[in-house]
Scaffold this active site. Structure first.
Site, PDB file in Angstrom:
ATOM      1  N   ASN A   1     104.920  75.746  80.495  1.00 42.35           N
ATOM      2  CA  ASN A   1     105.532  75.744  81.818  1.00 42.35           C
ATOM      3  C   ASN A   1     105.481  77.152  82.388  1.00 42.35           C
ATOM      4  O   ASN A   1     105.541  78.132  81.640  1.00 42.35           O
ATOM      5  CB  ASN A   1     107.003  75.308  81.716  1.00 42.35           C
TER       6      ASN A   1
ATOM      7  N   HIS B   1     107.578  79.606  84.998  1.00 40.81           N
ATOM      8  CA  HIS B   1     108.894  79.704  85.640  1.00 40.81           C
ATOM      9  C   HIS B   1     108.958  81.024  86.410  1.00 40.81           C
ATOM     10  O   HIS B   1     108.564  82.067  85.873  1.00 40.81           O
ATOM     11  CB  HIS B   1     109.998  79.650  84.573  1.00 40.81           C
TER      12      HIS B   1
ATOM     13  N   SER C   1     107.283  83.922  84.072  1.00 43.63           N
ATOM     14  CA  SER C   1     107.092  83.718  82.638  1.00 43.63           C
ATOM     15  C   SER C   1     106.348  82.415  82.404  1.00 43.63           C
ATOM     16  O   SER C   1     106.610  81.420  83.080  1.00 43.63           O
ATOM     17  CB  SER C   1     108.449  83.618  81.923  1.00 43.63           C
TER      18      SER C   1
ATOM     19  N   ASP D   1     113.882  75.600  80.623  1.00 39.82           N
ATOM     20  CA  ASP D   1     113.335  76.954  80.822  1.00 39.82           C
ATOM     21  C   ASP D   1     113.596  77.852  79.621  1.00 39.82           C
ATOM     22  O   ASP D   1     113.938  79.032  79.746  1.00 39.82           O
ATOM     23  CB  ASP D   1     113.899  77.582  82.105  1.00 39.82           C
TER      24      ASP D   1
HETATM   25  C1  GAR Z   1     105.907  78.221  91.419  1.00 40.11           C
HETATM   26  O1  GAR Z   1     106.463  79.392  91.941  1.00 40.11           O
HETATM   27  C2  GAR Z   1     106.488  77.924  90.050  1.00 40.11           C
HETATM   28  O2  GAR Z   1     106.737  79.057  89.287  1.00 40.11           O
HETATM   29  C3  GAR Z   1     107.755  77.226  90.421  1.00 40.11           C
HETATM   30  O3  GAR Z   1     107.423  76.397  91.504  1.00 40.11           O
HETATM   31  C4  GAR Z   1     106.352  77.008  92.239  1.00 40.11           C
HETATM   32  C5  GAR Z   1     105.251  75.988  92.413  1.00 40.11           C
HETATM   33  O4  GAR Z   1     104.263  76.455  93.291  1.00 40.11           O
HETATM   34  N1  GAR Z   1     108.268  76.475  89.320  1.00 40.11           N
HETATM   35  C6  GAR Z   1     109.557  76.246  89.113  1.00 40.11           C
HETATM   36  O5  GAR Z   1     110.432  76.656  89.851  1.00 40.11           O
HETATM   37  C7  GAR Z   1     109.855  75.431  87.873  1.00 40.11           C
HETATM   38  N2  GAR Z   1     111.250  75.264  87.689  1.00 40.11           N
HETATM   39  P1  GAR Z   1     102.835  75.770  93.315  1.00 40.11           P
HETATM   40  O6  GAR Z   1     103.041  74.261  93.492  1.00 40.11           O
HETATM   41  O7  GAR Z   1     102.164  76.368  94.520  1.00 40.11           O
HETATM   42  O8  GAR Z   1     102.131  76.084  92.032  1.00 40.11           O
END
Ligand code: GAR
Length: 196
Positions: free
Chosen positions: A107, A109, A136, A145
């Site tokens: 994952n 985060h 991360s 997480d």
């Molecule tokens: C990213 O910033 C990722 O790190 C976050 O969502 C966004 C997705 O963007 N993830 C979380 O918050 C997980 N809890 P994307 O769809 O453009 O890759």
């Protein structure tokens, strides 16, 4: 060659970076992009690249996470992935699901874990007066997480930053970190990567 399934909930910019990276001598290839949201923008982007997609809407399951995961899991298993990469997948997974994929699920985060698990990471980092933020990549375990960290990237928090401006700076690093970690992980190396 390792087979990678990517789970998304949104636009899928990280998913695209992972997909783009898996060419040439890379030890893995994308075999599925799946989402809990049939409207996720990333599904169309993946399909346009010729990647198999699946949508399993979580809403009709009315909070029955196990039933949702059974349906999603069927679609995932059909693609026979070796690695599951969560890339902006915004559903909490049950311990049964994480156990099934233990050691094979990653994952990303948007915080420097163990700081700021959960949501609103950038607002919380700014509110706390932190001078650094980041992202991360970690192995997914039953705790949200949590799990062994496979890579981190740092960015400065600048005066006047808003959650949006900070998120954009972090996202640019996510796009470098996640492909680097996936490549290393797919080759069987779990040594953590630190960027820049
Ligand atoms: C990213 O910033 C990722 O790190 C976050 O969502 C966004 C997705 O963007 N993830 C979380 O918050 C997980 N809890 P994307 O769809 O453009 O890759």
């Amino acid at each position: 060659m390792k087979r990678v399934a990517i789970l998304i909930s949104g636009g899928g910019s990280n998913m695209l970076k992972l997909v783009e990276s898996m060419t040439g001598d890379h030890p893995a290839r994308p075999v599925l992009v799946a989402s809990n949201d049939p409207g996720a923008g990333g599904l169309a982007r993946a399909a346009a690249l010729g990647i198999e997609t699946a949508a399993v809407d979580h809403r009709p399951f009315n909070g029955d996470r196990a039933a949702f995961e059974a349906a999603l899991g069927d679609r995932i298993e059909a693609a026979q992935p070796d690695i599951l990469a969560l890339a902006g997948f915004m559903r909490i997974l049950t311990p049964a699901f994480t156990a099934r994929w233990a050691g094979r699920m990653l994952n990303i985060h948007p915080s420097l874990l163990p700081k700021y698990r959960g949501l609103h990471t950038h607002a919380r980092a700014i509110e706390a007066g932190d001078t650094q933020a980041g992202c991360s990549v970690h192995e997914v375990t039953a705790e949200l997480d949590d799990g062994p960290i496979l890579g981190q990237a740092r960015v400065p928090i600048l005066p006047g930053d808003t959650p949006d401006s900070l998120a954009a700076r972090v996202l640019a690093q996510e796009h470098k970190l996640y492909p680097a970690v996936l490549r290393r992980f797919a080759s069987g190396d779990r040594t953590a990567i630190t960027l820049p």
